[in-house]
Design an enzyme around this catalytic site. Structure first.
Site, PDB file in Angstrom:
ATOM      1  N   THR A  95     -15.516   4.061 -47.277  1.00 30.70           N
ATOM      2  CA  THR A  95     -16.236   3.683 -48.485  1.00 30.70           C
ATOM      3  C   THR A  95     -17.090   4.862 -48.897  1.00 30.70           C
ATOM      4  O   THR A  95     -17.657   5.553 -48.038  1.00 30.70           O
ATOM      5  CB  THR A  95     -17.125   2.455 -48.255  1.00 30.70           C
ATOM      6  OG1 THR A  95     -18.129   2.384 -49.280  1.00 30.70           O
ATOM      7  CG2 THR A  95     -17.838   2.489 -46.920  1.00 30.70           C
ATOM      8  N   CYS A 141     -15.242   5.494 -55.781  1.00 25.97           N
ATOM      9  CA  CYS A 141     -15.343   4.227 -55.060  1.00 25.97           C
ATOM     10  C   CYS A 141     -13.933   3.935 -54.583  1.00 25.97           C
ATOM     11  O   CYS A 141     -12.968   4.069 -55.347  1.00 25.97           O
ATOM     12  CB  CYS A 141     -15.861   3.114 -55.960  1.00 25.97           C
ATOM     13  SG  CYS A 141     -15.760   1.485 -55.194  1.00 25.97           S
TER      14      CYS A 141
END
Length: 237
Positions: A83, A197
């Site tokens: 992430t 992202c």
């Protein structure tokens, strides 16, 4: 082949992409029936998301550091945080490890620089776009000028990530909204756009942008496989 440790679950939708991309990259590199040697620790994202909202980053870092120790104990020779946003606690995670943490922003900066791009737009969660931890890493490691959308654009990008993409929902109207945000970054001078992202690649690809896009999930996975397959360093003299 070294073993790759994955700290995932943030969200599991993108962690599944990591697993696919790692194995595809190994097959490309080695051929035949080869696949990636990896271990995964998948956290409960609801707990992490609440810590993000509350600004309890040190506690979130503790969770990820414990996960990192787990994958190292399971045999990982290098570790990925799957992430972008949680690279805010990358130093805390690295401090818990005796093996390297492969930083996502570094892998991304290298790809952007290799493409000859110096002024790049950044899409991601509000934390990634607005806080300094990620933008400064890109600027410092890649000597990049980083642009982010205006407030309205940041709100749209963030909302779609948490309310749609993390739940596996892909909507054409959201793709169109992202394309508009990308257009604004290009109008502001961006020569490329970082999909900062790990879920954004579920929605946006190169066909959706007039300038090169840099898909961080893919770039991170490819860098991890390249590191896992690199020759071991020579023994110390």
């Amino acid at each position: 082949m070294r073993t790759i440790g994955l700290i995932g679950g943030m969200s599991w939708e993108s962690s599944a992409e990591y697993y696919r991309l790692l194995n595809e990259r190994v097959r490309e590199r080695l051929g035949g029936l080869h696949s990636a040697r990896c271990v995964l620790y998948s956290v409960d994202f609801a707990e992490i998301e609440q810590l993000q909202v509350n600004g309890e980053w040190e506690r979130a870092g503790d969770v990820l550091a414990a996960a990192a120790k787990g994958v190292e104990a399971a045999g990982a020779d290098l570790v990925l945080i799957c992430t972008n946003t949680m690279h805010k606690v990358a130093d805390q995670v690295q401090a818990a490890l005796s093996v390297p943490l492969l930083h996502l922003a570094d892998a991304t900066a290298e790809a952007v620089r290799a493409a000859g791009v110096t002024r790049v737009g950044l899409l991601g969660t509000a934390f990634t776009m607005e806080q300094e931890f990620y933008r400064e890493r890109l600027a410092g490691h890649g000597q990049l000028e980083v642009l982010v959308p205006d407030q309205a654009g940041r709100d749209v990008v963030h909302r779609v990530i948490y309310e749609e993409l993390c739940l596996g929902i892909v909507r054409e109207e959201s793709r169109a909204a992202y394309q508009e945000v990308i257009g604004g970054l290009v109008d502001a001078g961006a020569e490329g756009v970082i999909l900062g992202c790990t879920e954004i690649e579920l929605l946006i690809g190169q066909a959706d942008s007039p300038v090169p896009v840099f898909p961080t999930t893919r770039l991170h996975a490819e860098a991890a496989v390249d590191a896992a397959l690199a020759p071991p360093p020579p023994p110390a003299a």
